[in-house]
Write a protein that holds these residues in place. Structure first.
Motif, mmCIF file in Angstrom:
data_model
loop_
_atom_site.group_PDB
_atom_site.id
_atom_site.type_symbol
_atom_site.label_atom_id
_atom_site.label_comp_id
_atom_site.label_asym_id
_atom_site.label_seq_id
_atom_site.Cartn_x
_atom_site.Cartn_y
_atom_site.Cartn_z
ATOM 1 N N GLY A 1 1.714 6.916 -19.312
ATOM 2 C CA GLY A 1 2.546 6.310 -20.338
ATOM 3 C C GLY A 1 3.559 7.242 -20.949
ATOM 4 N N TRP A 2 3.912 8.306 -20.241
ATOM 5 C CA TRP A 2 4.878 9.255 -20.783
ATOM 6 C C TRP A 2 6.270 8.646 -20.811
ATOM 7 C CZ3 TRP A 2 4.402 14.445 -22.390
ATOM 8 C CH2 TRP A 2 3.095 14.959 -22.325
ATOM 9 N N TYR B 1 0.808 -1.216 0.000
ATOM 10 C CA TYR B 1 0.000 0.000 0.000
ATOM 11 C C TYR B 1 0.842 1.267 0.000
ATOM 12 C CZ TYR B 1 -3.856 -3.133 1.011
ATOM 13 O OH TYR B 1 -4.778 -4.136 0.938
ATOM 14 N N GLN B 2 2.062 1.213 0.528
ATOM 15 C CA GLN B 2 2.869 2.423 0.594
ATOM 16 C C GLN B 2 3.178 2.971 -0.791
ATOM 17 O OE1 GLN B 2 3.853 4.103 3.487
ATOM 18 N NE2 GLN B 2 2.321 2.719 4.341
ATOM 19 N N SER B 3 3.484 2.078 -1.735
ATOM 20 C CA SER B 3 3.803 2.544 -3.084
ATOM 21 C C SER B 3 2.580 3.121 -3.799
ATOM 22 C CB SER B 3 4.389 1.394 -3.913
ATOM 23 O OG SER B 3 3.468 0.322 -4.001
ATOM 24 N N LEU B 4 1.387 2.701 -3.389
ATOM 25 C CA LEU B 4 0.176 3.213 -4.034
ATOM 26 C C LEU B 4 -0.073 4.672 -3.683
ATOM 27 C CD1 LEU B 4 -2.255 0.186 -3.557
ATOM 28 C CD2 LEU B 4 -0.873 0.775 -5.549
ATOM 29 N N LEU B 5 0.581 5.147 -2.631
ATOM 30 C CA LEU B 5 0.430 6.545 -2.254
ATOM 31 C C LEU B 5 1.323 7.457 -3.089
ATOM 32 C CD1 LEU B 5 0.438 6.104 1.640
ATOM 33 C CD2 LEU B 5 -1.546 6.278 0.119
ATOM 34 N N LEU B 6 2.244 6.893 -3.879
ATOM 35 C CA LEU B 6 3.190 7.675 -4.679
ATOM 36 C C LEU B 6 2.666 7.866 -6.098
ATOM 37 C CD1 LEU B 6 6.503 5.909 -3.586
ATOM 38 C CD2 LEU B 6 5.514 8.011 -2.658
ATOM 39 N N PRO B 7 3.083 8.915 -6.764
ATOM 40 C CA PRO B 7 2.688 9.088 -8.176
ATOM 41 C C PRO B 7 3.370 8.051 -9.054
ATOM 42 C CG PRO B 7 4.286 10.751 -7.526
ATOM 43 C CD PRO B 7 3.905 10.037 -6.269
ATOM 44 N N ALA B 8 2.760 7.759 -10.165
ATOM 45 C CA ALA B 8 3.324 6.778 -11.097
ATOM 46 C C ALA B 8 4.608 7.317 -11.723
ATOM 47 C CB ALA B 8 2.312 6.435 -12.182
ATOM 48 N N CYS B 9 5.569 6.413 -11.942
ATOM 49 C CA CYS B 9 6.854 6.830 -12.521
ATOM 50 C C CYS B 9 6.715 7.290 -13.967
ATOM 51 C CB CYS B 9 7.855 5.676 -12.434
ATOM 52 S SG CYS B 9 8.438 5.344 -10.749
ATOM 53 N N ASP B 10 5.625 6.873 -14.643
ATOM 54 C CA ASP B 10 5.439 7.309 -16.024
ATOM 55 C C ASP B 10 4.407 8.426 -16.136
ATOM 56 O OD1 ASP B 10 3.313 5.750 -15.336
ATOM 57 O OD2 ASP B 10 3.262 4.594 -17.200
ATOM 58 N N ASN C 1 12.323 13.897 -12.886
ATOM 59 C CA ASN C 1 13.381 12.890 -12.716
ATOM 60 C C ASN C 1 14.201 12.662 -13.976
ATOM 61 O OD1 ASN C 1 12.455 12.642 -10.132
ATOM 62 N ND2 ASN C 1 11.503 10.634 -10.403
ATOM 63 N N ARG C 2 13.714 13.121 -15.126
ATOM 64 C CA ARG C 2 14.432 12.962 -16.389
ATOM 65 C C ARG C 2 14.779 11.505 -16.672
ATOM 66 N NH1 ARG C 2 13.092 17.431 -19.000
ATOM 67 N NH2 ARG C 2 13.991 19.346 -18.118
ATOM 68 N N GLY C 3 13.846 10.606 -16.328
ATOM 69 C CA GLY C 3 14.049 9.201 -16.626
ATOM 70 C C GLY C 3 14.875 8.451 -15.610
ATOM 71 N N ASN C 4 15.470 9.142 -14.634
ATOM 72 C CA ASN C 4 16.268 8.489 -13.600
ATOM 73 C C ASN C 4 15.473 8.533 -12.288
ATOM 74 O OD1 ASN C 4 18.179 7.448 -11.933
ATOM 75 N ND2 ASN C 4 19.624 9.161 -12.108
ATOM 76 N N ASN C 5 14.865 7.392 -11.929
ATOM 77 C CA ASN C 5 13.971 7.340 -10.774
ATOM 78 C C ASN C 5 14.648 6.850 -9.504
ATOM 79 O OD1 ASN C 5 11.713 8.232 -12.288
ATOM 80 N ND2 ASN C 5 11.435 6.142 -13.087
ATOM 81 N N CYS D 1 8.537 7.616 -6.709
ATOM 82 C CA CYS D 1 7.424 7.247 -7.572
ATOM 83 C C CYS D 1 7.185 5.747 -7.524
ATOM 84 C CB CYS D 1 7.685 7.694 -9.014
ATOM 85 S SG CYS D 1 9.142 6.934 -9.775
ATOM 86 N N ASN D 2 6.049 5.357 -8.054
ATOM 87 C CA ASN D 2 5.630 3.954 -8.070
ATOM 88 C C ASN D 2 5.825 3.402 -9.485
ATOM 89 O OD1 ASN D 2 4.445 1.465 -7.798
ATOM 90 N ND2 ASN D 2 2.359 2.251 -7.536
ATOM 91 N N PRO D 3 6.770 2.476 -9.692
ATOM 92 C CA PRO D 3 7.011 1.952 -11.047
ATOM 93 C C PRO D 3 5.833 1.159 -11.590
ATOM 94 C CG PRO D 3 8.243 0.693 -9.428
ATOM 95 C CD PRO D 3 7.677 1.861 -8.702
ATOM 96 N N ASN D 4 4.946 0.689 -10.701
ATOM 97 C CA ASN D 4 3.780 -0.084 -11.140
ATOM 98 C C ASN D 4 2.496 0.723 -11.012
ATOM 99 O OD1 ASN D 4 5.427 -2.425 -11.538
ATOM 100 N ND2 ASN D 4 5.383 -2.754 -9.322
#
Length: 381
Positions: free
Chosen positions: A349-350, A311-320, A328-332, A341-344
């Motif tokens: 889709g950016w 659940y903790q990762s669900l509180l973060l914005p998506a990495c894409d 982040n310029r692609g470096n997360n 950010c949350n990779p999942n």
């Protein structure tokens, strides 16, 4: 003779009436109806009664709710003795239960999965948390008290061990009495003897054995435990102010669904959440002649807690998502100026190339149809 008889009957009736009033009054005092430290009473500024529960159906209701002890709709509180009858200290059991839950990194009664994960991470985020010893506590179970709180927190899905220290055969150093019967935590069995036409226990006919013991599948006077709330707050509790609120006794109707036999020792995976509450397995009306107590030890076996997070990762914005990709310029990887950010997360889709694109456009995969309403010059800005 007639006058003497009438006077005698009047005297007997008066004594009996006084006895009933005293018994009822004592029962109500035990349950907190007459406790002077509770809100309400003659000096209450709101002119509310001194009862643990009142019902105010007025349209100007101030939220102070309760019901009279003499009403037909009053709550059915069983008669309690021992710690649970002490209204002024009920909140202490709740506070001790919260402390136990915090020490173990588990959530309290009624909490959801996200709260459980957050509580677990409080332990996992401590340095060298794997070296913390297994949470354990030793508490006393009295044979004459129907519900003995341990103030030790139990959580569904975790594994625990309950043990009565001492010898596992014969009469150990720990025992209690069912009247004149001396037994250890494993209790004693009973059966009906058709020849003697009585219930036999420990080699003798014993009339009390015809009563129903609280957990029918366990021996008489064996150690039995339940999992649930020992005391219940009447309203939502503000942390740190537990002593200013009202606390109701435990709800037997929910606890009886969680009963299980311990005997001398048992290891189990909990299917309920709450605190551990134990007693000697006797009939409800026969605790008056019980004596003795046992020291019981409960230990959490499933330790240390897992570091897995959901659940903790669900509180973060998506990495894409656009904002994260732009910052982040692609470096997360975590670092100064980086956005966790949350990779999942399943964002928009950016891609980094979309953000860095200097030729304009909405994205690498945008269809040409979205450009139909603007000029070529605008598209390349």
């Amino acid at each position: 003779f007639s006058n003497c008889f009438q006077f005698h009957m009047l005297l007997v009736s008066t004594v009996f009436l006084c006895y009933v009033v005293v018994v009822i009054g004592d029962t109500l005092f035990e349950e907190g109806f007459y406790q002077t430290n509770l809100p309400g009473g003659p000096l209450d500024p709101r002119h509310q009664p001194n009862l643990p529960l009142t019902v105010d159906t007025s349209r100007y209701n101030d939220g102070f709710t309760s019901t009279s002890a003499y009403d037909s709709n009053s709550p059915s509180f069983p008669f309690y003795t021992g710690k649970i009858a002490n209204v002024t200290q009920r909140y202490r059991h709740y506070v001790d239960y919260l402390d136990s839950a915090k020490t173990q990194g588990i959530a309290t009664y009624g909490a959801g999965d996200e709260a459980r994960e957050a509580a677990r991470l409080e332990i996992v985020n401590q340095p060298n948390y794997t070296t913390i010893p297994n949470p354990s506590k030793t508490f006393t179970v009295y044979a004459s008290i129907k519900w003995n709180p341990s103030d030790f927190a139990i959580q569904e899905g975790e594994t625990y061990n309950i043990t009565v220290p001492g010898s596992d055969s014969g009469y150990s150093s720990q025992f209690w009495f069912d009247g004149g019967i001396r037994v250890n935590s494993q209790g004693y069995s009973a059966h009906f003897d058709s020849i003697s036409n009585c219930y036999v226990g420990m080699g003798r006919c014993r009339p009390h054995l015809k009563s129903r013991r609280r957990l029918a599948t366990a021996n008489w006077m064996s150690l039995v435990c339940a999992i649930g709330q020992f005391v219940r707050p009447l309203t939502e509790i503000k942390p740190g102010q537990e002593d200013k609120y009202r606390w109701l006794p435990l709800d037997e109707s929910t606890l009886v669904e969680t009963l299980f036999e311990v005997g001398r020792t048992v290891q189990f995976r909990a299917v309920y959440t709450g605190q551990l509450i134990c007693f000697a397995n006797d009939a409800h009306s026969q605790y008056w002649n019980n004596k003795g107590q046992l020291q019981v030890q409960v230990t959490r076996v499933s330790w240390p807690p897992s570091s897995l997070t959901v659940y903790q990762s669900l509180l973060l914005p998506a990495c894409d998502s656009a904002q994260v990709v732009y910052i982040n310029r692609g470096n997360n990887t975590q670092g100064e100026g980086k956005v966790p950010c949350n990779p999942n997360g399943g964002g928009a889709g950016w891609k980094l190339s979309d953000v860095l694109n200097t030729e304009g456009g909405y994205g690498a995969n945008a269809p040409e149809s979205i450009y139909y309403d603007i000029s070529s010059a605008q598209r390349n800005q």
